[in-house]
Design a protein around this motif. Structure first.
Motif, PDB file in Angstrom:
ATOM      1  N   ILE A 118       0.454  -1.035   0.340  1.00 56.14           N
ATOM      2  CA  ILE A 118       0.550   0.041   0.026  1.00 56.14           C
ATOM      3  C   ILE A 118       0.856   1.375   0.228  1.00 56.14           C
ATOM      4  O   ILE A 118       1.054   2.336  -0.598  1.00 56.14           O
ATOM      5  N   THR A 119       1.904   1.341   1.138  1.00 54.84           N
ATOM      6  CA  THR A 119       2.432   2.075   0.803  1.00 54.84           C
ATOM      7  C   THR A 119       4.051   2.263   0.500  1.00 54.84           C
ATOM      8  O   THR A 119       4.520   0.898   0.576  1.00 54.84           O
ATOM      9  N   LYS A 120       5.161   3.227  -0.364  1.00 59.34           N
ATOM     10  CA  LYS A 120       6.640   2.645  -0.263  1.00 59.34           C
ATOM     11  C   LYS A 120       6.967   3.668   0.794  1.00 59.34           C
ATOM     12  O   LYS A 120       7.092   4.435   1.571  1.00 59.34           O
ATOM     13  N   LEU A 121       8.105   2.425   1.221  1.00 58.53           N
ATOM     14  CA  LEU A 121       9.482   3.355   2.023  1.00 58.53           C
ATOM     15  C   LEU A 121      10.592   3.405   1.581  1.00 58.53           C
ATOM     16  O   LEU A 121      11.768   2.986   0.292  1.00 58.53           O
ATOM     17  N   ASP A 122      11.086   4.261   1.987  1.00 61.03           N
ATOM     18  CA  ASP A 122      12.522   5.069   1.228  1.00 61.03           C
ATOM     19  C   ASP A 122      13.142   3.956   1.780  1.00 61.03           C
ATOM     20  O   ASP A 122      13.434   3.950   3.045  1.00 61.03           O
ATOM     21  N   ASN A 123      14.832   4.117   1.094  1.00 60.65           N
ATOM     22  CA  ASN A 123      16.259   3.065   1.914  1.00 60.65           C
ATOM     23  C   ASN A 123      15.899   4.061   3.303  1.00 60.65           C
ATOM     24  O   ASN A 123      16.183   5.302   3.032  1.00 60.65           O
ATOM     25  N   PHE A 124      16.839   4.085   3.513  1.00 58.37           N
ATOM     26  CA  PHE A 124      17.681   3.760   5.118  1.00 58.37           C
ATOM     27  C   PHE A 124      19.041   4.028   4.292  1.00 58.37           C
ATOM     28  O   PHE A 124      19.951   3.096   4.115  1.00 58.37           O
ATOM     29  N   ILE A 125      19.636   4.842   4.416  1.00 59.58           N
ATOM     30  CA  ILE A 125      21.972   4.856   4.212  1.00 59.58           C
ATOM     31  C   ILE A 125      22.700   4.906   5.369  1.00 59.58           C
ATOM     32  O   ILE A 125      23.797   4.475   5.727  1.00 59.58           O
ATOM     33  N   GLY A 126      22.206   6.217   5.929  1.00 64.09           N
ATOM     34  CA  GLY A 126      22.583   6.039   7.675  1.00 64.09           C
ATOM     35  C   GLY A 126      23.396   7.256   7.322  1.00 64.09           C
ATOM     36  O   GLY A 126      23.044   7.963   8.545  1.00 64.09           O
TER      37      GLY A 126
ATOM     38  N   LEU B 265      17.417  -1.879   3.680  1.00 64.18           N
ATOM     39  CA  LEU B 265      18.560  -0.990   4.432  1.00 64.18           C
ATOM     40  C   LEU B 265      20.432  -0.681   3.424  1.00 64.18           C
ATOM     41  O   LEU B 265      20.456  -2.050   2.632  1.00 64.18           O
ATOM     42  N   LYS B 266      20.752  -0.120   2.640  1.00 65.67           N
ATOM     43  CA  LYS B 266      22.033   0.344   1.749  1.00 65.67           C
ATOM     44  C   LYS B 266      23.190   1.014   2.983  1.00 65.67           C
ATOM     45  O   LYS B 266      22.964   1.712   3.525  1.00 65.67           O
ATOM     46  N   ASP B 267      24.182   0.546   2.192  1.00 66.85           N
ATOM     47  CA  ASP B 267      25.196   0.595   2.319  1.00 66.85           C
ATOM     48  C   ASP B 267      25.941   0.255   4.059  1.00 66.85           C
ATOM     49  O   ASP B 267      25.604  -0.530   4.185  1.00 66.85           O
ATOM     50  N   THR B 268      25.598   1.880   4.427  1.00 73.84           N
ATOM     51  CA  THR B 268      26.228   1.530   6.159  1.00 73.84           C
ATOM     52  C   THR B 268      25.471   0.688   6.700  1.00 73.84           C
ATOM     53  O   THR B 268      25.747  -0.211   8.285  1.00 73.84           O
ATOM     54  N   THR B 269      24.223   0.999   6.716  1.00 71.59           N
ATOM     55  CA  THR B 269      23.010  -0.077   7.233  1.00 71.59           C
ATOM     56  C   THR B 269      22.804  -1.333   6.915  1.00 71.59           C
ATOM     57  O   THR B 269      23.169  -1.653   8.002  1.00 71.59           O
ATOM     58  N   ASN B 270      23.848  -1.434   5.371  1.00 73.45           N
ATOM     59  CA  ASN B 270      22.779  -2.788   4.953  1.00 73.45           C
ATOM     60  C   ASN B 270      24.498  -4.323   5.692  1.00 73.45           C
ATOM     61  O   ASN B 270      24.293  -4.537   5.855  1.00 73.45           O
ATOM     62  N   SER B 271      25.922  -2.839   5.693  1.00 73.10           N
ATOM     63  CA  SER B 271      27.083  -3.254   6.880  1.00 73.10           C
ATOM     64  C   SER B 271      26.358  -3.755   8.242  1.00 73.10           C
ATOM     65  O   SER B 271      26.816  -4.757   8.626  1.00 73.10           O
TER      66      SER B 271
END
Length: 152
Positions: free
Chosen positions: A6-14, A48-54
């Motif tokens: 229903i809704t879209k969420l932005d990625n969290f980069i950190g 979760l992208k970049d730093t947050t994914n790590s």
């Protein structure tokens, strides 16, 4: 049938993102999409992208539910802007005229918990008590002051 959120969420980069704002957004997304903890915990790593994914990949014991995820996430990614906004919200909580004390107490505890997840010792017990009393509606406040409470 394919599942369409229903809704879209932005990625969290950190580095530039606000952890508390992102968590609030993900909670709304989880609720709007009707996700249970299992769905939420399966979906979160994709945002979760970049730093947050790590960070997430490096966790030896990955959180098993969303509440545990929030605690770990805030411990690692909270910044001064997050804590300052939470403290500002906490210190301005006021009981509304027709609001029950128990409702005010629930809101008070929820906001205090968000701060204590980041820093358990941010406020002393007397500061918490004083803040709670200051937030009471004036019709109740006068009675509380007469009793000189040391604890609640």
């Amino acid at each position: 049938m394919a599942y369409a959120p229903i809704t879209k969420l932005d990625n969290f980069i950190g580095e530039k993102d606000d952890a508390q704002v992102w968590l609030n957004d993900i909670e709304k997304t989880i609720t709007a999409n009707g996700w249970n903890d299992t769905w939420a915990m399966q979906a979160i790593p994709y945002f979760l992208k970049d730093t947050t994914n790590s960070w997430y990949q490096s966790l030896i014991n990955k959180p098993q539910d969303f509440e545990a995820f929030k605690v770990e996430f805030l411990k690692y990614f909270s910044n001064n802007n997050s804590i300052n906004r939470l403290v500002n919200t906490f210190t301005t909580i006021k009981q509304r005229k027709t609001e029950a004390v128990t409702t005010y107490l629930g809101c008070f505890h929820q906001n205090l918990h968000q701060i204590q997840v980041i820093n358990a010792n941010y406020f002393t017990a007397p500061q918490i008590l004083n803040q709670f009393i200051r937030g009471l509606h004036s019709s109740i406040l006068q009675h509380v002051h007469l009793l000189h409470p040391g604890t609640l």
